[in-house]
Design a protein around this motif. Structure first.
Motif, PDB file in Angstrom:
ATOM      1  N   LYS A  12       0.829  -1.204   0.000  1.00  0.00           N
ATOM      2  CA  LYS A  12       0.000   0.000   0.000  1.00  0.00           C
ATOM      3  C   LYS A  12       0.859   1.247   0.000  1.00  0.00           C
ATOM      4  O   LYS A  12       2.051   1.203   0.321  1.00  0.00           O
ATOM      5  CB  LYS A  12      -0.904   0.001   1.235  1.00  0.00           C
ATOM      6  CG  LYS A  12      -1.879  -1.175   1.246  1.00  0.00           C
ATOM      7  CD  LYS A  12      -2.939  -0.941   2.294  1.00  0.00           C
ATOM      8  CE  LYS A  12      -3.426  -2.266   2.841  1.00  0.00           C
ATOM      9  NZ  LYS A  12      -4.417  -2.086   3.893  1.00  0.00           N
ATOM     10  N   ASP A  18       0.734  -6.636   2.466  1.00  0.00           N
ATOM     11  CA  ASP A  18      -0.213  -7.702   2.736  1.00  0.00           C
ATOM     12  C   ASP A  18       0.108  -8.848   1.783  1.00  0.00           C
ATOM     13  O   ASP A  18      -0.088  -8.734   0.574  1.00  0.00           O
ATOM     14  CB  ASP A  18      -1.639  -7.177   2.501  1.00  0.00           C
ATOM     15  CG  ASP A  18      -2.666  -7.955   3.300  1.00  0.00           C
ATOM     16  OD1 ASP A  18      -2.334  -9.068   3.751  1.00  0.00           O
ATOM     17  OD2 ASP A  18      -3.789  -7.448   3.465  1.00  0.00           O
ATOM     18  N   ASN A  36     -10.019 -10.898   1.213  1.00  0.00           N
ATOM     19  CA  ASN A  36     -10.464  -9.698   1.931  1.00  0.00           C
ATOM     20  C   ASN A  36      -9.331  -8.716   2.170  1.00  0.00           C
ATOM     21  O   ASN A  36      -9.212  -8.157   3.264  1.00  0.00           O
ATOM     22  CB  ASN A  36     -11.079 -10.066   3.283  1.00  0.00           C
ATOM     23  CG  ASN A  36     -12.398 -10.765   3.110  1.00  0.00           C
ATOM     24  OD1 ASN A  36     -13.229 -10.338   2.308  1.00  0.00           O
ATOM     25  ND2 ASN A  36     -12.576 -11.858   3.828  1.00  0.00           N
ATOM     26  N   ASP A  38      -7.614  -5.460   2.499  1.00  0.00           N
ATOM     27  CA  ASP A  38      -8.267  -4.209   2.876  1.00  0.00           C
ATOM     28  C   ASP A  38      -7.804  -3.055   1.982  1.00  0.00           C
ATOM     29  O   ASP A  38      -6.894  -2.316   2.316  1.00  0.00           O
ATOM     30  CB  ASP A  38      -7.947  -3.926   4.356  1.00  0.00           C
ATOM     31  CG  ASP A  38      -8.598  -2.633   4.821  1.00  0.00           C
ATOM     32  OD1 ASP A  38      -9.606  -2.232   4.220  1.00  0.00           O
ATOM     33  OD2 ASP A  38      -8.075  -2.031   5.775  1.00  0.00           O
ATOM     34  N   GLU A  40      -9.559   0.027   0.161  1.00  0.00           N
ATOM     35  CA  GLU A  40     -10.781   0.823   0.040  1.00  0.00           C
ATOM     36  C   GLU A  40     -11.159   1.076  -1.418  1.00  0.00           C
ATOM     37  O   GLU A  40     -10.391   1.652  -2.172  1.00  0.00           O
ATOM     38  CB  GLU A  40     -10.533   2.157   0.767  1.00  0.00           C
ATOM     39  CG  GLU A  40     -11.696   3.103   0.792  1.00  0.00           C
ATOM     40  CD  GLU A  40     -12.737   2.700   1.823  1.00  0.00           C
ATOM     41  OE1 GLU A  40     -12.325   2.274   2.912  1.00  0.00           O
ATOM     42  OE2 GLU A  40     -13.936   2.816   1.507  1.00  0.00           O
TER      43      GLU A  40
END
Ligand code: FES
Length: 116
Positions: A12, A18, A36, A38, A40
């Motif tokens: 990110k 991740d 899942n 994360d 947005e």
């Protein structure tokens, strides 16, 4: 029979990493959804090539080795993404291959949902 899985790392904008698993034949969008991850707003159009929110940035080396080149439709949509780079692709258009094991992709800080 389980499909072979490989590891993908999403990095990110804030540096958070991740690392998740994906099956050969899944798209990078599938990988985000199935794990899942994360992110947005990512994948808002569910892979129908109408949003550009699945914009991902590859290293030059990885980019050159991607199994498919971007179609005109993908390029048109990419043009609308923020922070576009020479090694940008739309995650929903990239299908996992065994060679991608260990792949790292950057997620841009801003996501542009062109449908909004
Ligand atoms: Fe919308 Fe990829 S998920 S273009």
């Amino acid at each position: 029979l389980n499909k072979k899985q490989i590891e993908i790392t999403f990095v990110k904008a804030n540096g958070e990493r991740d690392t998740v698993k994906g099956s050969i034949g899944d798209s990078l969008l599938d990988v985000v959804v199935n794990n899942n991850v994360d992110l947005e707003g990512f994948g808002a159009c569910e892979g129908t090539l109408t949003c550009s929110t699945c914009h991902l940035i590859f290293s030059k080396k990885d980019f050159d080795q991607l199994p498919n080149k971007a179609t005109d439709e993908e390029l048109d949509m990419l043009d609308l993404a923020f922070e576009l780079t020479d090694t940008s692709r739309l995650g929903c258009q990239i299908t996992l291959t065994e060679e991608m094991d260990g792949l790292e992709v950057k997620v841009p800080a801003t996501i542009n949902d062109v449908r909004a």
